[in-house]
Design a protein around this motif. Structure first.
Motif, PDB file in Angstrom:
ATOM      1  N   VAL A  70       0.808  -0.521  -0.103  1.00  0.00           N
ATOM      2  CA  VAL A  70      -0.063  -0.059  -0.044  1.00  0.00           C
ATOM      3  C   VAL A  70       0.842   1.843   0.128  1.00  0.00           C
ATOM      4  O   VAL A  70       1.844   1.318   0.666  1.00  0.00           O
ATOM      5  CB  VAL A  70      -0.935  -0.396   0.987  1.00  0.00           C
ATOM      6  N   GLN A  71       0.082   2.057  -1.012  1.00  0.00           N
ATOM      7  CA  GLN A  71       1.506   3.167  -1.515  1.00  0.00           C
ATOM      8  C   GLN A  71       0.790   4.604  -0.348  1.00  0.00           C
ATOM      9  O   GLN A  71      -0.514   5.021  -0.210  1.00  0.00           O
ATOM     10  CB  GLN A  71       1.206   3.793  -2.136  1.00  0.00           C
ATOM     11  N   ARG A  72       1.426   5.549   0.359  1.00  0.00           N
ATOM     12  CA  ARG A  72       0.904   6.468   1.512  1.00  0.00           C
ATOM     13  C   ARG A  72       2.122   7.127   1.108  1.00  0.00           C
ATOM     14  O   ARG A  72       2.988   6.946   0.881  1.00  0.00           O
ATOM     15  CB  ARG A  72       0.982   5.755   2.902  1.00  0.00           C
ATOM     16  N   ILE A  73       1.785   8.705   0.616  1.00  0.00           N
ATOM     17  CA  ILE A  73       2.376  10.037   0.798  1.00  0.00           C
ATOM     18  C   ILE A  73       2.332  10.611   2.760  1.00  0.00           C
ATOM     19  O   ILE A  73       0.790  10.914   2.216  1.00  0.00           O
ATOM     20  CB  ILE A  73       2.272  10.954  -0.213  1.00  0.00           C
ATOM     21  N   SER A  74       3.435  11.344   2.805  1.00  0.00           N
ATOM     22  CA  SER A  74       3.019  11.797   4.496  1.00  0.00           C
ATOM     23  C   SER A  74       3.244  13.146   3.123  1.00  0.00           C
ATOM     24  O   SER A  74       3.337  13.667   3.164  1.00  0.00           O
ATOM     25  CB  SER A  74       3.971  11.487   5.341  1.00  0.00           C
ATOM     26  N   LYS A  75       2.805  14.752   4.574  1.00  0.00           N
ATOM     27  CA  LYS A  75       2.249  15.030   4.249  1.00  0.00           C
ATOM     28  C   LYS A  75       3.128  15.920   4.407  1.00  0.00           C
ATOM     29  O   LYS A  75       4.070  17.006   3.709  1.00  0.00           O
ATOM     30  CB  LYS A  75       1.253  15.956   5.444  1.00  0.00           C
ATOM     31  N   GLN A  76       4.489  15.652   5.692  1.00  0.00           N
ATOM     32  CA  GLN A  76       6.236  16.026   5.658  1.00  0.00           C
ATOM     33  C   GLN A  76       6.753  16.190   4.657  1.00  0.00           C
ATOM     34  O   GLN A  76       7.604  16.765   3.689  1.00  0.00           O
ATOM     35  CB  GLN A  76       6.935  15.185   6.695  1.00  0.00           C
ATOM     36  N   ALA A  77       6.268  14.319   3.689  1.00  0.00           N
ATOM     37  CA  ALA A  77       7.025  14.652   2.974  1.00  0.00           C
ATOM     38  C   ALA A  77       6.694  15.420   0.986  1.00  0.00           C
ATOM     39  O   ALA A  77       7.774  15.972   0.376  1.00  0.00           O
ATOM     40  CB  ALA A  77       6.629  12.779   1.752  1.00  0.00           C
ATOM     41  N   ILE A  78       5.574  15.549   1.418  1.00  0.00           N
ATOM     42  CA  ILE A  78       4.773  17.231   0.360  1.00  0.00           C
ATOM     43  C   ILE A  78       5.536  18.003   0.546  1.00  0.00           C
ATOM     44  O   ILE A  78       6.022  18.964  -0.025  1.00  0.00           O
ATOM     45  CB  ILE A  78       3.252  16.805   0.375  1.00  0.00           C
ATOM     46  N   ASP A  79       5.579  18.411   1.903  1.00  0.00           N
ATOM     47  CA  ASP A  79       6.087  20.226   1.835  1.00  0.00           C
ATOM     48  C   ASP A  79       7.636  19.756   2.172  1.00  0.00           C
ATOM     49  O   ASP A  79       7.917  21.152   1.455  1.00  0.00           O
ATOM     50  CB  ASP A  79       5.551  19.958   3.768  1.00  0.00           C
ATOM     51  N   ASP A  80       8.369  18.865   2.342  1.00  0.00           N
ATOM     52  CA  ASP A  80       9.805  18.705   2.599  1.00  0.00           C
ATOM     53  C   ASP A  80       9.864  19.025   0.712  1.00  0.00           C
ATOM     54  O   ASP A  80      10.895  19.989   0.586  1.00  0.00           O
ATOM     55  CB  ASP A  80      10.408  17.018   2.667  1.00  0.00           C
ATOM     56  N   PHE A  81       8.929  17.921  -0.013  1.00  0.00           N
ATOM     57  CA  PHE A  81       9.274  18.111  -1.610  1.00  0.00           C
ATOM     58  C   PHE A  81       9.160  19.367  -2.210  1.00  0.00           C
ATOM     59  O   PHE A  81      10.224  20.395  -3.085  1.00  0.00           O
ATOM     60  CB  PHE A  81       8.284  17.540  -2.204  1.00  0.00           C
ATOM     61  N   TYR A  82       7.892  20.172  -1.346  1.00  0.00           N
ATOM     62  CA  TYR A  82       7.749  21.752  -1.904  1.00  0.00           C
ATOM     63  C   TYR A  82       9.136  22.681  -1.648  1.00  0.00           C
ATOM     64  O   TYR A  82       9.160  22.991  -2.387  1.00  0.00           O
ATOM     65  CB  TYR A  82       6.766  22.395  -1.905  1.00  0.00           C
ATOM     66  N   LYS A  83       9.725  22.386  -0.130  1.00  0.00           N
ATOM     67  CA  LYS A  83      11.064  23.013  -0.134  1.00  0.00           C
ATOM     68  C   LYS A  83      11.474  23.287  -0.320  1.00  0.00           C
ATOM     69  O   LYS A  83      12.885  24.242  -1.236  1.00  0.00           O
ATOM     70  CB  LYS A  83      10.971  23.172   1.816  1.00  0.00           C
ATOM     71  N   GLU A  84      12.154  21.780  -0.640  1.00  0.00           N
ATOM     72  CA  GLU A  84      13.454  21.700  -1.423  1.00  0.00           C
ATOM     73  C   GLU A  84      12.934  22.030  -3.308  1.00  0.00           C
ATOM     74  O   GLU A  84      14.951  22.072  -3.700  1.00  0.00           O
ATOM     75  CB  GLU A  84      13.283  20.130  -1.569  1.00  0.00           C
ATOM     76  N   ASN A  85      12.305  22.491  -3.362  1.00  0.00           N
ATOM     77  CA  ASN A  85      12.244  22.765  -5.110  1.00  0.00           C
ATOM     78  C   ASN A  85      12.005  24.467  -5.276  1.00  0.00           C
ATOM     79  O   ASN A  85      11.203  24.438  -6.362  1.00  0.00           O
ATOM     80  CB  ASN A  85      11.045  21.338  -5.750  1.00  0.00           C
ATOM     81  N   GLU A  86      11.608  24.798  -4.196  1.00  0.00           N
ATOM     82  CA  GLU A  86      11.685  26.394  -4.032  1.00  0.00           C
ATOM     83  C   GLU A  86      13.254  26.814  -4.568  1.00  0.00           C
ATOM     84  O   GLU A  86      14.295  26.678  -4.748  1.00  0.00           O
ATOM     85  CB  GLU A  86      11.785  27.359  -2.998  1.00  0.00           C
ATOM     86  N   ILE A  87      12.173  28.133  -6.040  1.00  0.00           N
ATOM     87  CA  ILE A  87      13.258  28.591  -6.387  1.00  0.00           C
ATOM     88  C   ILE A  87      13.775  30.089  -6.163  1.00  0.00           C
ATOM     89  O   ILE A  87      12.495  30.587  -5.163  1.00  0.00           O
ATOM     90  CB  ILE A  87      12.950  28.882  -7.717  1.00  0.00           C
TER      91      ILE A  87
END
Length: 89
Positions: free
Chosen positions: A72-89
């Motif tokens: 079962v695949q799950r995505i955490s809120k923290q993973a999404i928040d981190d992804f957005y932060k890592e991809n800020e320009i």
């Protein structure tokens, strides 16, 4: 320097109502995001991230972390928040 601008009462009331409506909608959206579990299905994750399913898939391909437990695949809120932060320009 202070400027005083007089606008018609109807205009002021309309601006007030428009701003109130925008604020109410923003709080509703924030409330919906908070109702989601910490570990979300992909469908829930699209809502939290504010993207389509296809865009979520692209984000995963670009490094968004996905947890897989018992197939079962799950995505955490923290993973999404981190992804957005890592991809800020």
């Amino acid at each position: 320097m202070q400027m005083n601008i007089k606008v018609p009462d109807e205009f002021e009331a309309q601006v007030h109502n428009d701003m109130l409506q925008i604020a109410v909608e923003a709080f509703k959206q924030a409330g919906k995001r908070e109702e989601l579990p910490n570990y979300m299905s992909k469908k829930q994750a699209t809502s939290y991230a504010g993207v389509s399913f296809n865009t979520l898939q692209k984000m995963i391909a670009q490094g968004l972390r996905v947890s897989i437990v018992g197939g079962v695949q799950r995505i955490s809120k923290q993973a999404i928040d981190d992804f957005y932060k890592e991809n800020e320009i």
